[in-house]
Design a protein around this motif. Structure first.
Motif, PDB file in Angstrom:
ATOM      1  N   THR A 256       0.835  -1.192   0.000  1.00 62.18           N
ATOM      2  CA  THR A 256       0.000   0.000   0.000  1.00 62.18           C
ATOM      3  C   THR A 256       0.874   1.248   0.000  1.00 62.18           C
ATOM      4  O   THR A 256       2.056   1.195   0.322  1.00 62.18           O
ATOM      5  CB  THR A 256      -0.951   0.020   1.213  1.00 62.18           C
ATOM      6  OG1 THR A 256      -0.193  -0.225   2.408  1.00 62.18           O
ATOM      7  CG2 THR A 256      -2.030  -1.028   1.085  1.00 62.18           C
ATOM      8  N   ARG A 263      -5.526   3.163  -0.229  1.00 59.68           N
ATOM      9  CA  ARG A 263      -4.720   2.670   0.887  1.00 59.68           C
ATOM     10  C   ARG A 263      -5.575   2.015   1.966  1.00 59.68           C
ATOM     11  O   ARG A 263      -5.263   0.914   2.447  1.00 59.68           O
ATOM     12  CB  ARG A 263      -3.900   3.799   1.501  1.00 59.68           C
ATOM     13  CG  ARG A 263      -3.037   3.343   2.686  1.00 59.68           C
ATOM     14  CD  ARG A 263      -2.274   4.513   3.273  1.00 59.68           C
ATOM     15  NE  ARG A 263      -1.302   4.078   4.268  1.00 59.68           N
ATOM     16  CZ  ARG A 263      -1.509   4.115   5.584  1.00 59.68           C
ATOM     17  NH1 ARG A 263      -2.670   4.535   6.053  1.00 59.68           N
ATOM     18  NH2 ARG A 263      -0.565   3.722   6.414  1.00 59.68           N
ATOM     19  N   ARG A 267      -5.385  -1.939   3.290  1.00 57.39           N
ATOM     20  CA  ARG A 267      -5.029  -2.305   4.659  1.00 57.39           C
ATOM     21  C   ARG A 267      -6.190  -3.003   5.361  1.00 57.39           C
ATOM     22  O   ARG A 267      -5.988  -3.912   6.167  1.00 57.39           O
ATOM     23  CB  ARG A 267      -4.564  -1.082   5.424  1.00 57.39           C
ATOM     24  CG  ARG A 267      -3.367  -0.382   4.778  1.00 57.39           C
ATOM     25  CD  ARG A 267      -2.466   0.273   5.763  1.00 57.39           C
ATOM     26  NE  ARG A 267      -1.658  -0.725   6.469  1.00 57.39           N
ATOM     27  CZ  ARG A 267      -0.805  -0.420   7.445  1.00 57.39           C
ATOM     28  NH1 ARG A 267      -0.677   0.833   7.841  1.00 57.39           N
ATOM     29  NH2 ARG A 267      -0.104  -1.355   8.043  1.00 57.39           N
ATOM     30  N   GLU A 282       2.695  -7.317   4.972  1.00 60.05           N
ATOM     31  CA  GLU A 282       2.373  -6.034   4.367  1.00 60.05           C
ATOM     32  C   GLU A 282       3.630  -5.197   4.182  1.00 60.05           C
ATOM     33  O   GLU A 282       4.555  -5.263   4.995  1.00 60.05           O
ATOM     34  CB  GLU A 282       1.415  -5.238   5.256  1.00 60.05           C
ATOM     35  CG  GLU A 282       0.011  -5.772   5.332  1.00 60.05           C
ATOM     36  CD  GLU A 282      -0.854  -4.859   6.183  1.00 60.05           C
ATOM     37  OE1 GLU A 282      -1.116  -5.215   7.347  1.00 60.05           O
ATOM     38  OE2 GLU A 282      -1.250  -3.786   5.693  1.00 60.05           O
ATOM     39  N   ASP A 284       3.920  -1.174   3.596  1.00 57.89           N
ATOM     40  CA  ASP A 284       3.228   0.100   3.460  1.00 57.89           C
ATOM     41  C   ASP A 284       4.268   1.208   3.307  1.00 57.89           C
ATOM     42  O   ASP A 284       5.238   1.265   4.073  1.00 57.89           O
ATOM     43  CB  ASP A 284       2.343   0.365   4.680  1.00 57.89           C
ATOM     44  CG  ASP A 284       1.575   1.661   4.546  1.00 57.89           C
ATOM     45  OD1 ASP A 284       0.863   1.822   3.544  1.00 57.89           O
ATOM     46  OD2 ASP A 284       1.685   2.524   5.449  1.00 57.89           O
TER      47      ASP A 284
END
Length: 331
Positions: A256, A263, A267, A282, A284
């Motif tokens: 993301t 975004r 998430r 993840e 980010d």
């Protein structure tokens, strides 16, 4: 978190926007948008080197046209022993409306080179000429074809991966759901790069998004209108996988970007996968924007994101599983 991207990132966004159609504004026709994109200057960097590239046409869903695909095969000496290899079925972004094999050729090449994977890039049908669920049907048909031909592709039936960015991330997630619900193919991993997971109308978060950050909320609304037309299918799980039952799905790696209207739903999808018992990693990038993944030559965060994706794909091959594969937690 900063209120806008760093100056060098803003400069890159401005350069991209200069050649990007004003979707939903001056440009309302998808064919015109594609013409504008096709006329943009050629990418000045050498594409990632791979061993071979082959364009083919594979069977589409019943009653539908054949699906063009582009198959990328890695060099036999890099980055790991030649066989077996992962097979990645990749779906390009573009709001289900624009984009194709050529626009995402550098990303497909990078995945092939860096993960040592055979990549099957899928040229699914685009809206508004072929609206939902045509792209979903094509995505699943391509996944099934790759599973049947894995012996001539990556040669490891236990290392079949779906991947995609943006709308392609949506299709990768839905392909994983469809594979679960239809009893196969079995997947080792789903890689979702700033995926669209919730097509329902909503307001974008003012903390992360603004009119200058490439993909805007108005662009998103235009893409959704092209994909669904007058039909009210946006809450269908194959349109909004965030609304689906997410139990019993393969491990996921989700990327993301902070300045991205998608975004929060990316998430949220990661969080729901975890609460459903899934294994999720993840990555980010708070200072990045929608589309950053495709600019590794210019952005350190893009290089890092592609490296992490390549590592998790490579880890799916039998006998080369990494101890941390699929574990929960943010990267």
């Amino acid at each position: 978190m900063p209120h806008e991207p760093a100056p060098d990132v803003l400069a890159l966004i401005g350069a991209i926007r200069a050649h990007f159609p004003d979707l939903g504004g001056a440009v309302t026709d998808a064919a015109e948008a594609r013409r504008i994109l096709a006329a943009a200057p050629a990418w000045p960097f050498e594409p990632p080197a791979v061993d071979r590239v082959e364009d083919r046409a594979i069977p589409g869903p019943q009653g539908a046209p054949e699906i063009p695909v582009r198959i990328y095969r890695p060099r036999p000496d890099l980055p790991q022993p030649p066989t077996p290899r992962p097979t990645v079925v990749f779906f390009h972004g573009g709001g289900w409306t624009i984009g194709g094999l050529d626009t995402h050729d550098p990303i497909a090449r990078a995945l092939c080179r860096d993960a040592g994977a055979v990549v099957v890039s899928v040229d699914y049908r685009l809206a508004p000429e072929a609206r939902f669920p045509a792209a979903v049907d094509d995505a699943y048909a391509a996944l099934c074809w790759a599973a049947r031909h894995v012996g001539e592709l990556g040669q490891d039936s236990g290392a079949l991966v779906v991947a995609g960015d943006s709308a392609g991330g949506n299709l990768a997630a839905v392909a994983a759901l469809t594979a679960r619900d239809r009893g196969g193919p079995a997947l080792a991993l789903q890689v979702l790069v700033y995926p669209a997971t919730d097509a329902r109308p909503r307001e974008a978060s003012p903390d992360w998004n603004g009119p200058g950050y490439f993909l805007t909320p108005s662009h998103g609304r235009w893409f959704v209108e092209q994909y669904f037309g007058p039909a009210d299918d946006r809450a269908h799980p194959n349109a909004s996988p965030l609304l689906a039952d997410l139990h019993h799905l393969p491990p996921a790696h989700i990327v993301t970007a902070g300045f991205d209207p998608l975004r929060e739903e990316g998430r949220a999808y990661a969080a729901k996968l975890r609460t459903s018992g899934g294994r999720v990693t993840e990555s980010d990038y708070p200072g990045m924007f929608h589309g950053f993944f495709g600019f590794p030559e210019l952005l350190e965060d893009a290089r890092d994101a592609q490296r992490r994706v390549a590592e998790v794909i490579a880890s799916t091959v039998s006998g080369r599983k990494k101890s941390g594969e699929g574990g929960g937690g943010a990267g």
